[in-house]
Design a protein around this motif. Structure first.
Motif, PDB file in Angstrom:
ATOM      1  N   GLN A   9       0.825  -1.203   0.000  1.00  0.00           N
ATOM      2  CA  GLN A   9       0.000   0.000   0.000  1.00  0.00           C
ATOM      3  C   GLN A   9       0.872   1.271   0.000  1.00  0.00           C
ATOM      4  OE1 GLN A   9      -2.278   0.612   3.547  1.00  0.00           O
ATOM      5  NE2 GLN A   9      -3.912   1.658   2.456  1.00  0.00           N
ATOM      6  N   TYR A  10       0.383   2.283  -0.676  1.00  0.00           N
ATOM      7  CA  TYR A  10       1.034   3.598  -0.742  1.00  0.00           C
ATOM      8  C   TYR A  10       2.460   3.559  -1.296  1.00  0.00           C
ATOM      9  CZ  TYR A  10      -2.764   4.951   2.445  1.00  0.00           C
ATOM     10  OH  TYR A  10      -3.972   5.165   3.022  1.00  0.00           O
ATOM     11  N   SER A  11       2.698   2.675  -2.257  1.00  0.00           N
ATOM     12  CA  SER A  11       4.052   2.683  -2.830  1.00  0.00           C
ATOM     13  C   SER A  11       4.110   3.602  -4.050  1.00  0.00           C
ATOM     14  CB  SER A  11       4.496   1.260  -3.189  1.00  0.00           C
ATOM     15  OG  SER A  11       3.705   0.740  -4.228  1.00  0.00           O
ATOM     16  N   GLY A  12       2.920   4.063  -4.502  1.00  0.00           N
ATOM     17  CA  GLY A  12       2.885   5.000  -5.630  1.00  0.00           C
ATOM     18  C   GLY A  12       2.391   4.379  -6.925  1.00  0.00           C
ATOM     19  N   LYS A  13       1.709   3.222  -6.829  1.00  0.00           N
ATOM     20  CA  LYS A  13       1.232   2.530  -8.041  1.00  0.00           C
ATOM     21  C   LYS A  13       0.238   3.366  -8.830  1.00  0.00           C
ATOM     22  CE  LYS A  13      -0.122  -0.727  -5.313  1.00  0.00           C
ATOM     23  NZ  LYS A  13       0.542  -0.169  -4.114  1.00  0.00           N
ATOM     24  N   THR A  14      -0.744   3.913  -8.114  1.00  0.00           N
ATOM     25  CA  THR A  14      -1.777   4.680  -8.824  1.00  0.00           C
ATOM     26  C   THR A  14      -1.190   5.962  -9.405  1.00  0.00           C
ATOM     27  OG1 THR A  14      -3.446   3.709  -7.407  1.00  0.00           O
ATOM     28  CG2 THR A  14      -4.095   5.705  -8.587  1.00  0.00           C
ATOM     29  N   THR A  15      -0.250   6.564  -8.671  1.00  0.00           N
ATOM     30  CA  THR A  15       0.407   7.768  -9.201  1.00  0.00           C
ATOM     31  C   THR A  15       1.161   7.414 -10.483  1.00  0.00           C
ATOM     32  OG1 THR A  15       0.690   8.415  -6.903  1.00  0.00           O
ATOM     33  CG2 THR A  15       1.814   9.758  -8.538  1.00  0.00           C
ATOM     34  N   GLY A  71      -2.836  -2.116  -3.373  1.00  0.00           N
ATOM     35  CA  GLY A  71      -1.667  -2.625  -2.655  1.00  0.00           C
ATOM     36  C   GLY A  71      -2.017  -3.464  -1.439  1.00  0.00           C
ATOM     37  N   ASN A 105       7.241  10.048   3.245  1.00  0.00           N
ATOM     38  CA  ASN A 105       6.087  10.950   3.242  1.00  0.00           C
ATOM     39  C   ASN A 105       5.243  10.594   4.462  1.00  0.00           C
ATOM     40  OD1 ASN A 105       3.697  12.315   2.816  1.00  0.00           O
ATOM     41  ND2 ASN A 105       3.541  11.800   0.640  1.00  0.00           N
ATOM     42  N   ASN A 204      10.217   3.750  -6.514  1.00  0.00           N
ATOM     43  CA  ASN A 204       9.665   5.095  -6.429  1.00  0.00           C
ATOM     44  C   ASN A 204      10.506   5.910  -5.447  1.00  0.00           C
ATOM     45  OD1 ASN A 204       8.113   7.365  -6.446  1.00  0.00           O
ATOM     46  ND2 ASN A 204       6.301   6.422  -5.507  1.00  0.00           N
ATOM     47  N   GLU A 207      12.007  12.381  -3.951  1.00  0.00           N
ATOM     48  CA  GLU A 207      12.415  13.451  -4.877  1.00  0.00           C
ATOM     49  C   GLU A 207      13.614  14.238  -4.348  1.00  0.00           C
ATOM     50  OE1 GLU A 207       9.357  12.649  -4.029  1.00  0.00           O
ATOM     51  OE2 GLU A 207       8.159  14.326  -3.289  1.00  0.00           O
TER      52      GLU A 207
HETATM   53  N1  LIG Z   1       6.357  12.539  -1.426  1.00  0.00           N
HETATM   54  C1  LIG Z   1       5.958  11.620  -2.281  1.00  0.00           C
HETATM   55  N2  LIG Z   1       4.685  11.190  -2.172  1.00  0.00           N
HETATM   56  C2  LIG Z   1       4.275  10.240  -3.028  1.00  0.00           C
HETATM   57  C3  LIG Z   1       5.127   9.704  -4.022  1.00  0.00           C
HETATM   58  N3  LIG Z   1       4.451   8.764  -4.708  1.00  0.00           N
HETATM   59  C4  LIG Z   1       3.210   8.722  -4.170  1.00  0.00           C
HETATM   60  N4  LIG Z   1       3.110   9.617  -3.153  1.00  0.00           N
HETATM   61  C5  LIG Z   1       1.911   9.884  -2.368  1.00  0.00           C
HETATM   62  O1  LIG Z   1       1.534   8.719  -1.670  1.00  0.00           O
HETATM   63  C6  LIG Z   1       0.120   8.564  -1.661  1.00  0.00           C
HETATM   64  C7  LIG Z   1      -0.238   7.196  -2.181  1.00  0.00           C
HETATM   65  O2  LIG Z   1       0.111   7.125  -3.532  1.00  0.00           O
HETATM   66  P1  LIG Z   1      -0.674   6.145  -4.505  1.00  0.00           P
HETATM   67  O3  LIG Z   1      -0.100   6.322  -5.861  1.00  0.00           O
HETATM   68  O4  LIG Z   1      -2.141   6.266  -4.333  1.00  0.00           O
HETATM   69  O5  LIG Z   1      -0.178   4.758  -3.890  1.00  0.00           O
HETATM   70  P2  LIG Z   1      -0.702   3.294  -4.256  1.00  0.00           P
HETATM   71  O6  LIG Z   1       0.497   2.442  -4.317  1.00  0.00           O
HETATM   72  O7  LIG Z   1      -1.577   3.328  -5.435  1.00  0.00           O
HETATM   73  O8  LIG Z   1      -1.544   2.933  -2.949  1.00  0.00           O
HETATM   74  P3  LIG Z   1      -2.617   1.736  -2.803  1.00  0.00           P
HETATM   75  O9  LIG Z   1      -3.412   1.674  -4.045  1.00  0.00           O
HETATM   76  O10 LIG Z   1      -3.414   2.108  -1.607  1.00  0.00           O
HETATM   77  O11 LIG Z   1      -1.806   0.512  -2.572  1.00  0.00           O
HETATM   78  C8  LIG Z   1      -0.456   9.709  -2.496  1.00  0.00           C
HETATM   79  O12 LIG Z   1      -0.915  10.706  -1.622  1.00  0.00           O
HETATM   80  C9  LIG Z   1       0.742  10.198  -3.286  1.00  0.00           C
HETATM   81  O13 LIG Z   1       0.661  11.581  -3.565  1.00  0.00           O
HETATM   82  C10 LIG Z   1       6.477  10.209  -4.107  1.00  0.00           C
HETATM   83  O14 LIG Z   1       7.278   9.806  -4.986  1.00  0.00           O
HETATM   84  N5  LIG Z   1       6.832  11.159  -3.209  1.00  0.00           N
END
Ligand SMILES: Nc1nc2c(ncn2[C@@H]2O[C@H](COP(=O)(O)OP(=O)(O)OP(=O)(O)O)[C@@H](O)[C@H]2O)c(=O)[nH]1
Ligand SMILES: [Mg+2]
Length: 360
Positions: A9-15, A71, A105, A204, A207
């Motif tokens: 979770q929150y590894s940045g997949k959706t981004t 995630g 973050n 990921n 920055e």
């Molecule tokens: N500072 C920072 N924040 C990031 C980065 N990538 C993602 N985030 C933040 O982390 C949060 C989760 O990012 P998502 O892309 O939703 O992560 P995910 O992997 O899709 O999460 P799940 O679908 O819940 O597993 C968002 O608020 C993003 O803005 C990064 O490279 N740097």
């Protein structure tokens, strides 16, 4: 062809997914439990140049399907556990990209409470390996029973293949690293084995760490057991913002940040590499188009990608390589220079070939 973005979770997949698909970030969609799919155009400068020369009614890029999978989260007991829904989401893909978090973050907690890319990679690797092992253990028992009951040799032949896989997995090695011949791979092809899927790893990165990225990636590579995996760094947050700009601004900002190649280009290039893919082109007044094929495809196989009829009724392929075409700028001149050829069905197509299929 499908690529799955998988990870904790929150590894940045959706981004990353939104960056690849050039899509707006949708908070509600990002919270969804099921995988989201997007068909992505594969950018290809060669196709752009051919389009300029032929000025066709339509330009058609090769496409690739990308899945954004939810995630793995921390469960109520404070541990991250693999779930069946997660495994099913992963199984549906031809190749995988682990999206691994290296960025800090505080507003989005890591499900294991600390940033440790190696631990996260090893966690996914070992969970997928164990899932394959669990699958094979059940499969082997059934296979042995069924093989006794039937005269069908196919089942008997499968037993040693499954045993070979189990032995490899028991040594904690993914099936990707097991040497398998064509018949063995064929026997396994229906099983959607997780550790056999071609793999790339996308880290990921924070920055704030752009300057140190080479050493970060080097360290991760050194600690990985499977040294053959391609690892690419990217910066989800910045690159998502960049993807919303026009091309000129994007190039300018990338050079300001010191980013040499966009995440989209790196991910797609790596997919082509790990999946052993390449492109050929068809050109004309109506349409210039890039097609994706496997590296060993013959002219006839490639004709089949355009249309099954072209495969069945294949006569010959007219072949000119993109580089030659760019040098001579017309098929007639390519012909004069000996760079235009007629090839039979066994001809193995080369990346960048321009094909015209003659069929009955
Ligand atoms: N500072 C920072 N924040 C990031 C980065 N990538 C993602 N985030 C933040 O982390 C949060 C989760 O990012 P998502 O892309 O939703 O992560 P995910 O992997 O899709 O999460 P799940 O679908 O819940 O597993 C968002 O608020 C993003 O803005 C990064 O490279 N740097
Ligand atoms: Mg997500």
């Amino acid at each position: 062809m499908q690529i799955g973005l998988v990870g904790l979770q929150y590894s940045g997949k959706t981004t990353l997914f939104n960056t690849l698909a050039v899509k707006e970030f949708d908070e509600a969609a990002a919270m969804k439990e099921e995988a989201t799919i997007e068909v992505i155009k594969v950018p290809d400068e060669r196709l752009d140049k051919l389009t300029e020369l032929f000025n066709p009614k339509k330009k058609v890029n090769a496409t690739i399907e990308v899945y954004d999978t939810p995630g793995l989260r921390m469960s109520d007991d404070g541990k991250v556990k693999i779930t069946n829904t997660f495994l099913q989401n992963v199984k549906d893909n031809d190749s995988l990209f682990y999206v691994i978090r290296q960025f800090e973050n505080d507003s989005v907690p890591h499900p294991m409470n600390s940033i440790n890319p190696i631990r996260d990679i090893n966690f996914l690797e070992s969970e997928f390996l164990l899932a394959d092992l669990a699958f094979f253990e059940v499969r082997l028992e059934k296979l042995k029973k069924d093989a006794q009951k039937t005269k069908d040799d196919k089942l008997k032949r499968e037993v040693p293949i499954v045993e070979k896989c189990i032995a490899h997995l028991e040594e904690e090695k993914p099936l990707r690293t097991l040497e398998l011949d064509e018949s063995e791979l064929k026997a396994l092809s229906g099983y959607q084995l997780l550790s056999l899927k071609p793999l790339g790893i996308a880290i990921n990165c924070d920055e704030g760490a752009i300057g140190e990225i080479d050493s970060i990636i080097e360290k991760i590579k050194n600690e990985l057991l499977d040294k053959t995996i391609t690892i690419i760094p990217f910066y989800a947050k910045i690159e998502y913002e960049l993807s919303t700009l026009d091309e000129e601004e994007m190039t300018e900002f990338m050079s300001d940040y010191g980013i040499k190649e966009s995440a989209q280009s790196k991910i797609l290039r790596t997919c082509y590499e790990v999946l052993g893919l390449q492109s050929f082109f068809t050109v004309g007044e109506d349409e210039c188009r890039a097609w994706t094929i496997k590296k060993n495809y013959t002219a006839q196989d490639s004709a089949g990608v355009i249309h099954t009829d072209f495969y069945n009724k294949f006569i010959r392929a007219e072949v000119t390589h993109y580089d030659d075409y760019m040098e001579h700028k017309s098929f007639a001149k390519c012909k004069e220079a000996g760079a235009w050829r007629l090839e039979g069905k066994e001809y193995v197509v080369v990346d960048g070939d321009i094909l015209n299929i003659r069929h009955s």
